[in-house]
Write a protein that holds these residues in place. Sequence first.
Motif, short mmCIF file in Angstrom:
data_model
loop_
_atom_site.label_atom_id
_atom_site.label_comp_id
_atom_site.label_asym_id
_atom_site.label_seq_id
_atom_site.Cartn_x
_atom_site.Cartn_y
_atom_site.Cartn_z
N GLY A 141 2.30 7.56 13.11
CA GLY A 141 2.54 6.13 13.05
C GLY A 141 2.56 5.53 11.65
O GLY A 141 2.52 4.31 11.49
N LEU A 142 2.65 6.38 10.64
CA LEU A 142 2.72 5.92 9.26
C LEU A 142 4.18 5.71 8.87
O LEU A 142 5.01 6.59 9.03
CB LEU A 142 2.06 6.94 8.34
CG LEU A 142 2.09 6.69 6.83
CD1 LEU A 142 1.59 5.31 6.47
CD2 LEU A 142 1.28 7.77 6.11
N TYR B 282 -6.67 11.10 6.39
CA TYR B 282 -7.92 10.41 6.05
C TYR B 282 -7.61 9.14 5.25
O TYR B 282 -8.21 8.08 5.47
CB TYR B 282 -8.85 11.33 5.26
CG TYR B 282 -9.40 12.45 6.10
CD1 TYR B 282 -10.59 12.28 6.81
CD2 TYR B 282 -8.74 13.66 6.22
CE1 TYR B 282 -11.10 13.30 7.61
CE2 TYR B 282 -9.24 14.69 7.01
CZ TYR B 282 -10.42 14.50 7.71
OH TYR B 282 -10.91 15.51 8.50
N THR B 283 -6.67 9.25 4.33
CA THR B 283 -6.27 8.08 3.53
C THR B 283 -5.54 7.07 4.40
O THR B 283 -5.76 5.86 4.29
CB THR B 283 -5.40 8.53 2.35
OG1 THR B 283 -6.18 9.35 1.47
CG2 THR B 283 -4.86 7.34 1.57
N PHE B 284 -4.67 7.56 5.28
CA PHE B 284 -3.94 6.67 6.19
C PHE B 284 -4.90 5.88 7.07
O PHE B 284 -4.76 4.66 7.24
CB PHE B 284 -2.98 7.49 7.05
CG PHE B 284 -2.33 6.71 8.16
CD1 PHE B 284 -1.75 5.48 7.94
CD2 PHE B 284 -2.31 7.22 9.46
CE1 PHE B 284 -1.14 4.76 8.97
CE2 PHE B 284 -1.72 6.52 10.49
CZ PHE B 284 -1.13 5.28 10.25
N GLU B 285 -5.90 6.53 7.62
CA GLU B 285 -6.84 5.85 8.51
C GLU B 285 -7.63 4.78 7.76
O GLU B 285 -7.90 3.71 8.31
CB GLU B 285 -7.75 6.87 9.17
CG GLU B 285 -7.03 7.74 10.19
CD GLU B 285 -7.90 8.83 10.79
OE1 GLU B 285 -9.04 9.02 10.30
OE2 GLU B 285 -7.45 9.49 11.75
N LEU C 119 2.16 -0.91 4.44
CA LEU C 119 1.65 0.42 4.11
C LEU C 119 2.73 1.44 4.38
O LEU C 119 3.35 1.44 5.44
CB LEU C 119 0.41 0.73 4.95
CG LEU C 119 -0.19 2.15 4.78
CD1 LEU C 119 -0.72 2.34 3.37
CD2 LEU C 119 -1.30 2.37 5.81
N LEU C 120 2.94 2.35 3.43
CA LEU C 120 3.96 3.37 3.61
C LEU C 120 3.58 4.66 2.92
O LEU C 120 2.67 4.69 2.08
CB LEU C 120 5.31 2.88 3.07
CG LEU C 120 5.41 2.58 1.58
CD1 LEU C 120 5.84 3.82 0.79
CD2 LEU C 120 6.40 1.47 1.32
N LEU C 121 4.28 5.71 3.28
CA LEU C 121 4.13 7.00 2.63
C LEU C 121 5.41 7.31 1.86
O LEU C 121 6.51 7.05 2.33
CB LEU C 121 3.87 8.09 3.67
CG LEU C 121 3.74 9.52 3.09
CD1 LEU C 121 2.50 10.20 3.67
CD2 LEU C 121 4.97 10.35 3.40
N SER C 122 5.24 7.86 0.66
CA SER C 122 6.37 8.28 -0.17
C SER C 122 6.34 9.79 -0.30
O SER C 122 5.39 10.36 -0.82
CB SER C 122 6.28 7.63 -1.56
OG SER C 122 7.25 8.20 -2.43
N GLY D 200 0.84 -1.20 0.00
CA GLY D 200 0.00 0.00 0.00
C GLY D 200 0.87 1.24 0.00
O GLY D 200 1.77 1.37 0.84
N LEU D 201 0.63 2.14 -0.93
CA LEU D 201 1.49 3.31 -1.11
C LEU D 201 0.67 4.59 -1.12
O LEU D 201 -0.23 4.76 -1.95
CB LEU D 201 2.27 3.18 -2.42
CG LEU D 201 3.16 4.34 -2.85
CD1 LEU D 201 4.25 4.59 -1.81
CD2 LEU D 201 3.77 4.09 -4.21
N ILE D 202 0.99 5.49 -0.21
CA ILE D 202 0.36 6.81 -0.16
C ILE D 202 1.39 7.84 -0.63
O ILE D 202 2.38 8.08 0.06
CB ILE D 202 -0.10 7.16 1.26
CG1 ILE D 202 -1.10 6.12 1.77
CG2 ILE D 202 -0.72 8.56 1.30
CD1 ILE D 202 -1.50 6.32 3.24
N PRO D 203 1.20 8.45 -1.81
CA PRO D 203 2.15 9.45 -2.29
C PRO D 203 1.75 10.84 -1.79
O PRO D 203 0.59 11.23 -1.88
CB PRO D 203 2.00 9.36 -3.81
CG PRO D 203 0.57 8.97 -4.01
CD PRO D 203 0.16 8.14 -2.80
N ALA D 204 2.71 11.55 -1.24
CA ALA D 204 2.39 12.89 -0.70
C ALA D 204 3.59 13.81 -0.87
O ALA D 204 4.46 13.87 0.00
CB ALA D 204 1.98 12.79 0.77
N ARG D 205 3.63 14.52 -1.97
CA ARG D 205 4.74 15.44 -2.17
C ARG D 205 4.42 16.80 -1.56
O ARG D 205 3.27 17.10 -1.21
CB ARG D 205 5.07 15.59 -3.67
CG ARG D 205 4.03 16.35 -4.48
CD ARG D 205 4.37 16.30 -5.96
NE ARG D 205 3.45 17.12 -6.75
CZ ARG D 205 3.72 18.37 -7.14
NH1 ARG D 205 4.87 18.93 -6.81
NH2 ARG D 205 2.84 19.04 -7.86
N GLY D 206 5.45 17.63 -1.43
CA GLY D 206 5.25 18.90 -0.75
C GLY D 206 5.06 20.10 -1.66
O GLY D 206 4.86 21.20 -1.17
#
Length: 232
Positions: free
Chosen positions: A63-64, A32-35, A46-49, A5-11
């Motif tokens: 905790g992500l 919201y997506t993480f939850e 599950l991770l964030l990029s 599971g991949l959550i992309p979040a650039r700045g």
Amino acid sequence: MKILGLIPARGGSKGIPKKNIKPLQGKPLFQYTFEAAKDAILLSKLLLSSEDPEIIKVAERMGLEVPFVRPAAMAADDTSSLEVIKHALNFFAQKGEKFDAFCLLQPTTPFRRKGLIDEAIEKFSSGNFDSLVSVREVPAEYNPHWVFEEVNGNLKIATGEKDIITRRQELPKAFHRDGAIYLTKTEVLLEQNSLYGKNIGFIDTTGDPYVNIDTPEDWEEAERLLAMIREQ
């Protein structure tokens, strides 16, 4: 099936500065997506990029997992989702960990009904699909059989048919991607350089609250929808 599971979040959001960590009714947008993803028991990891230190700090605080910092060159306006996913898969491959598929979960589509991610994974795993996406039904007036293209100053039916379907009841269902879920086999991504492949499954979210946040107006709609959801 082992699924990343991949959550992309650039700045670097321009339309809404710091969009991914901007508070939406008291929570950073990507929370919201993480939850929703955290509740999915069928995601193997599950991770964030992200390339952004502030986003990474916020993610780790909630905790992500953030196992790497995405290169800044992969956080530009024209960076494709394919590049971001390949980077994550390669990171784990170098450590000897491989995944059968990945699930891309975009923070800009924050509202996912409870259990949606697991529903999508179950359908994806049990079917002969290269990929599976979440979709919403297109209203009849925008159905491609009722849409025209301009060709040399004339209008032609977009589907290429000679005669238009006259009755709404005869229109076949049409759908558009809503951006909430993209599930794809790893081999399809790596061998075909595609998020889709040839056999595309779908899960219908037509009845769910929906917004894909790109503009300040979209943000206002998200606040309105969230207030409505909380009142229910």
